[in-house]
Write a protein that holds these residues in place. Structure first.
Motif, mmCIF file in Angstrom:
data_model
loop_
_atom_site.group_PDB
_atom_site.id
_atom_site.type_symbol
_atom_site.label_atom_id
_atom_site.label_comp_id
_atom_site.label_asym_id
_atom_site.label_seq_id
_atom_site.Cartn_x
_atom_site.Cartn_y
_atom_site.Cartn_z
ATOM 1 N N LEU A 21 -3.824 6.251 0.215
ATOM 2 C CA LEU A 21 -2.834 6.839 -1.003
ATOM 3 C C LEU A 21 -0.944 6.922 -0.027
ATOM 4 N N ASP A 23 0.443 4.848 1.651
ATOM 5 C CA ASP A 23 1.506 3.727 1.662
ATOM 6 C C ASP A 23 1.327 3.464 -0.420
ATOM 7 N N VAL A 24 1.059 3.711 -0.881
ATOM 8 C CA VAL A 24 1.337 3.748 -2.280
ATOM 9 C C VAL A 24 2.478 4.213 -2.839
ATOM 10 N N GLU A 25 3.742 3.690 -3.383
ATOM 11 C CA GLU A 25 4.473 4.365 -3.610
ATOM 12 C C GLU A 25 4.996 3.716 -5.285
ATOM 13 N N SER A 26 4.509 3.178 -5.536
ATOM 14 C CA SER A 26 5.049 2.270 -7.019
ATOM 15 C C SER A 26 3.195 1.495 -7.391
ATOM 16 N N ASP A 29 2.319 -1.541 -5.826
ATOM 17 C CA ASP A 29 1.803 -1.672 -4.200
ATOM 18 C C ASP A 29 0.004 -1.264 -5.214
ATOM 19 N N LEU A 30 0.246 -0.195 -5.676
ATOM 20 C CA LEU A 30 -0.786 0.292 -6.364
ATOM 21 C C LEU A 30 -2.269 -1.227 -6.670
ATOM 22 N N LEU A 33 -2.444 -2.915 -3.876
ATOM 23 C CA LEU A 33 -4.260 -3.141 -2.846
ATOM 24 C C LEU A 33 -5.321 -3.177 -3.364
ATOM 25 N N TYR A 81 1.474 10.500 -7.923
ATOM 26 C CA TYR A 81 0.821 9.271 -8.298
ATOM 27 C C TYR A 81 0.986 9.248 -9.376
#
Length: 181
Positions: A21, A23-26, A29-30, A33, A81
């Protein structure tokens, strides 16, 4: 503490992978992935949990828009998150955030003495409920997102505690999820 995993459906069942998580900012992004983990554009289910306080499920089917469910929006909203998911479901006003970033708050240059007063008036209007949707203290999103995979909306709404294990069990993915836990 968060736990997050991706379950990708394949011909032979489900494959699980750790979801980092950091590198997940939005939601984008999720979703990226999840699509990267997909096998032949098949279904990917992203599972996120914060210490039994709340859990979230994001389902990505090929290039379709992601479907989202959060077990307790009010608790999720308090975490980075969870806020990402609840903001997407409630519709955050990014334009308003951009306006606040550009606002000259000292109000002393170029005759903009009323900038602070105008900002205070805008906040009063927002607090009065003009457009801001309250965050519910319960489930939020598409509770039917796993119906066709073996987890009915009624079961999803009733989950608590170790919800991700129960979801994995219903999907037939218990062993692969536990392998990445």
């Amino acid at each position: 503490m968060y736990f997050a995993a991706l379950l990708a459906r394949t011909e032979d069942g489900w494959e699980a992978s750790d979801m980092e998580l950091d590198d997940v900012e939005s939601l984008t992004d999720l979703t990226d992935l999840a699509r990267a983990a997909a096998v032949d554009d098949d279904t990917v289910v992203a599972l996120v949990e914060q210490e039994d306080a709340w859990f979230g499920v994001v389902r990505v089917d090929g290039e379709d828009d992601p479907r989202i469910f959060v077990s307790n929006a009010a608790l999720a909203k308090r975490s980075s998150y969870g806020a990402m998911l609840t903001d997407e479901l409630l519709g955050s006003d990014e334009e308003e955030d951009d306006e606040l970033d550009e606002l000259d708050l000292d109000g002393t240059e170029d005759g903009e003495e009323d900038a602070v007063a105008a900002f205070a008036d805008d906040e009063d209007e927002d607090a009065a409920g003009s457009g801001a949707e309250p965050v519910p203290a319960g489930p939020l999103g598409d509770a039917r997102l796993l119906d066709d995979l073996g987890v009915s909306h009624k079961e999803l709404l009733a989950l608590d505690g170790d919800a991700l294990s129960e979801i994995a069990d219903a999907l037939g993915a218990t062993e692969v999820l536990e392998a990445v836990r």
